[in-house]
Design a protein around this motif. Structure first.
Motif, PDB file in Angstrom:
ATOM      1  N   GLU A  98       0.859  -1.186   0.000  1.00  0.00           N
ATOM      2  CA  GLU A  98       0.000   0.000   0.000  1.00  0.00           C
ATOM      3  C   GLU A  98       0.895   1.236   0.000  1.00  0.00           C
ATOM      4  O   GLU A  98       1.777   1.373   0.849  1.00  0.00           O
ATOM      5  N   ILE A  99       0.686   2.135  -0.964  1.00  0.00           N
ATOM      6  CA  ILE A  99       1.515   3.323  -1.111  1.00  0.00           C
ATOM      7  C   ILE A  99       0.646   4.577  -1.115  1.00  0.00           C
ATOM      8  O   ILE A  99      -0.356   4.649  -1.832  1.00  0.00           O
ATOM      9  N   TRP A 100       1.029   5.546  -0.296  1.00  0.00           N
ATOM     10  CA  TRP A 100       0.402   6.864  -0.300  1.00  0.00           C
ATOM     11  C   TRP A 100       1.413   7.846  -0.876  1.00  0.00           C
ATOM     12  O   TRP A 100       2.543   7.960  -0.378  1.00  0.00           O
ATOM     13  N   MET A 101       1.035   8.581  -1.911  1.00  0.00           N
ATOM     14  CA  MET A 101       1.891   9.616  -2.489  1.00  0.00           C
ATOM     15  C   MET A 101       1.235  10.959  -2.228  1.00  0.00           C
ATOM     16  O   MET A 101       0.134  11.244  -2.719  1.00  0.00           O
ATOM     17  N   ALA A 102       1.872  11.794  -1.415  1.00  0.00           N
ATOM     18  CA  ALA A 102       1.278  13.056  -0.997  1.00  0.00           C
ATOM     19  C   ALA A 102       1.666  14.197  -1.919  1.00  0.00           C
ATOM     20  O   ALA A 102       2.765  14.217  -2.487  1.00  0.00           O
ATOM     21  N   ALA A 103       0.762  15.165  -2.058  1.00  0.00           N
ATOM     22  CA  ALA A 103       1.082  16.394  -2.772  1.00  0.00           C
ATOM     23  C   ALA A 103       2.053  17.221  -1.922  1.00  0.00           C
ATOM     24  O   ALA A 103       2.289  16.927  -0.748  1.00  0.00           O
ATOM     25  N   ARG A 104       2.611  18.242  -2.509  1.00  0.00           N
ATOM     26  CA  ARG A 104       3.588  19.063  -1.791  1.00  0.00           C
ATOM     27  C   ARG A 104       2.968  19.674  -0.540  1.00  0.00           C
ATOM     28  O   ARG A 104       1.903  20.288  -0.584  1.00  0.00           O
ATOM     29  N   GLY A 105       3.638  19.479   0.580  1.00  0.00           N
ATOM     30  CA  GLY A 105       3.171  20.039   1.842  1.00  0.00           C
ATOM     31  C   GLY A 105       2.194  19.171   2.608  1.00  0.00           C
ATOM     32  O   GLY A 105       1.939  19.428   3.784  1.00  0.00           O
ATOM     33  N   ALA A 106       1.644  18.137   1.979  1.00  0.00           N
ATOM     34  CA  ALA A 106       0.713  17.242   2.673  1.00  0.00           C
ATOM     35  C   ALA A 106       1.506  16.240   3.508  1.00  0.00           C
ATOM     36  O   ALA A 106       2.561  15.771   3.091  1.00  0.00           O
ATOM     37  N   ASP A 107       0.986  15.904   4.682  1.00  0.00           N
ATOM     38  CA  ASP A 107       1.733  15.079   5.623  1.00  0.00           C
ATOM     39  C   ASP A 107       1.257  13.633   5.597  1.00  0.00           C
ATOM     40  O   ASP A 107       0.145  13.329   6.001  1.00  0.00           O
ATOM     41  N   VAL A 108       2.117  12.741   5.112  1.00  0.00           N
ATOM     42  CA  VAL A 108       1.874  11.306   5.269  1.00  0.00           C
ATOM     43  C   VAL A 108       3.056  10.645   5.978  1.00  0.00           C
ATOM     44  O   VAL A 108       2.947   9.534   6.473  1.00  0.00           O
ATOM     45  N   HIS A 109       4.190  11.359   6.087  1.00  0.00           N
ATOM     46  CA  HIS A 109       5.405  10.730   6.585  1.00  0.00           C
ATOM     47  C   HIS A 109       5.494  10.661   8.106  1.00  0.00           C
ATOM     48  O   HIS A 109       6.228   9.832   8.647  1.00  0.00           O
ATOM     49  N   SER A 110       4.739  11.510   8.824  1.00  0.00           N
ATOM     50  CA  SER A 110       4.830  11.474  10.278  1.00  0.00           C
ATOM     51  C   SER A 110       3.921  10.411  10.884  1.00  0.00           C
ATOM     52  O   SER A 110       3.865  10.251  12.097  1.00  0.00           O
ATOM     53  N   PHE A 111       3.192   9.703  10.038  1.00  0.00           N
ATOM     54  CA  PHE A 111       2.335   8.617  10.486  1.00  0.00           C
ATOM     55  C   PHE A 111       3.133   7.597  11.304  1.00  0.00           C
ATOM     56  O   PHE A 111       4.210   7.174  10.912  1.00  0.00           O
ATOM     57  N   VAL A 112       2.591   7.218  12.479  1.00  0.00           N
ATOM     58  CA  VAL A 112       3.223   6.199  13.315  1.00  0.00           C
ATOM     59  C   VAL A 112       2.316   4.977  13.324  1.00  0.00           C
ATOM     60  O   VAL A 112       1.208   5.018  13.851  1.00  0.00           O
ATOM     61  N   PRO A 113       2.738   3.872  12.720  1.00  0.00           N
ATOM     62  CA  PRO A 113       1.862   2.710  12.583  1.00  0.00           C
ATOM     63  C   PRO A 113       1.634   1.978  13.902  1.00  0.00           C
ATOM     64  O   PRO A 113       2.449   2.031  14.819  1.00  0.00           O
ATOM     65  N   VAL A 114       0.510   1.291  13.964  1.00  0.00           N
ATOM     66  CA  VAL A 114       0.192   0.433  15.095  1.00  0.00           C
ATOM     67  C   VAL A 114       0.655  -0.980  14.768  1.00  0.00           C
ATOM     68  O   VAL A 114       0.447  -1.466  13.658  1.00  0.00           O
TER      69      VAL A 114
END
Length: 330
Positions: free
Chosen positions: A97-113
């Motif tokens: 599963e891949i999320w590709m964010a637009a500029r400035g959108a935050d997907v990288h600080s996600f902390v998985p369970v």
């Protein structure tokens, strides 16, 4: 009902009024762009995978203004399956599963369970760069979550799950990430619709492919004003095409529209809220069926049953996209 001609594509939130070729990206010499917009063109698919661990069984691709999401389930080739994998080639063995964010959108600080241990947050650590750019990884028993900055201030996050060995999971995660590419000429949806209610705004798009099932492409349109972005249910209609047969059940009315076979199903007491499907889709695809789903809050914008059927019948394949085998998107 007032209608306008519209192609499934959006620029800055405005529905495009005429068919046009997909624009090309700026510089993809490294496989990825160096310039990312703050809002994606919802009619374009940009993400492409150059490597997957084995044959694909099921895949979906969703576009929204701030993120593209690609999800793929697959099996291992017989030659790749080992006793350590504890899988067989005819069942789902891996999931990407891949999320590709637009500029400035935050997907990288996600902390998985950690689904295995129940931990609320899995520690992450900085790892070897991906495509030469900063990357972080979190690990649980059967999952790897890797995030990397694919362009300045633009991030991807990938989760790979499999029952393979830890070493093999790490290897697969790195191979999938390094194989991610930005489509030189973005793929577009294979259909257009010429009967949308006046003021309809594209909200998201969806594609699905199944190895032993139908292929589907659709788009969600907001057809009435909303007070805020969290309003639910939203006045949305979904238009699209599918290779799923025009099935008929006791709940579906068999009807015709413009001489074409069709079915209609309305939710009781909620006007035209329901599902409308029209076969014999123009464009040379014998198995393609036009589909329209109307949310209960969108019925006033669409009209009565005749209006709904006419809207469904207005869906057309885009020239050059008549073959569903060409709709693959990974």
């Amino acid at each position: 009902m007032t209608v306008v001609v519209a192609v499934v594509a959006v620029v800055a939130g405005l529905t495009v009024r005429a068919t046009r070729r997909a624009s090309k990206t700026d510089d993809i010499s490294s496989g990825l762009t160096t310039s990312v917009p703050v809002r994606f063109d919802l009619g374009h698919q940009l993400l492409h995978l150059g490597y997957l661990p084995g044959p694909v069984l099921d895949a979906t691709y969703t576009t929204e203004p701030g993120v593209h999401r690609l999800e793929v389930y697959g099996s291992f080739d017989g030659a790749s399956t080992t006793e350590e994998d504890d899988t067989s080639s005819d069942e789902t063995a891996w999931h990407v599963e891949i999320w590709m964010a637009a500029r400035g959108a935050d997907v990288h600080s996600f902390v998985p369970v950690d689904e295995d241990s129940g931990k609320e947050g899995i520690p992450r650590e900085r790892v070897k760069p991906v495509h030469g750019r900063p990357a972080f990884q979190s690990m649980s028993d059967q999952n790897r979550v890797l995030a990397w900055e694919y362009a300045p201030d633009a991030w991807m996050r990938m989760r790979l799950g499999t029952v393979s060995t830890a070493e093999r999971r790490d290897e697969m995660t790195r191979q999938v990430a390094e194989g991610v590419r930005w489509n030189t000429t973005p793929r577009t949806l294979p259909f257009q619709v010429v009967g949308l209610p006046d003021g309809a705004v594209l909200e998201s798009t969806y594609r699905r492919w199944e190895a032993d099932g139908p292929v589907t492409a659709s788009a969600d349109y907001l057809v009435a004003p909303v007070k805020d972005i969290h309003e639910y249910p939203r006045p949305v209609i979904q238009v699209g095409v599918s290779t799923k047969s025009l099935f008929r059940t006791r709940d579906n009315d068999r009807v015709t529209v413009s001489g074409r076979s069709a079915t209609a199903f309305e939710s009781r007491g909620i006007g035209t809220s329901g599902v409308y499907r029209v076969a014999q889709l123009p464009g040379g695809c014998a198995e393609c069926v036009a589909e329209l789903f109307i949310a209960r809050s969108a019925t006033a914008a669409v009209g009565d049953r005749d209006d709904a059927l006419k809207l469904a019948a207005s869906i057309r394949l885009v020239e050059g996209h008549e073959d569903p085998a060409q709709w693959r998107f990974w």
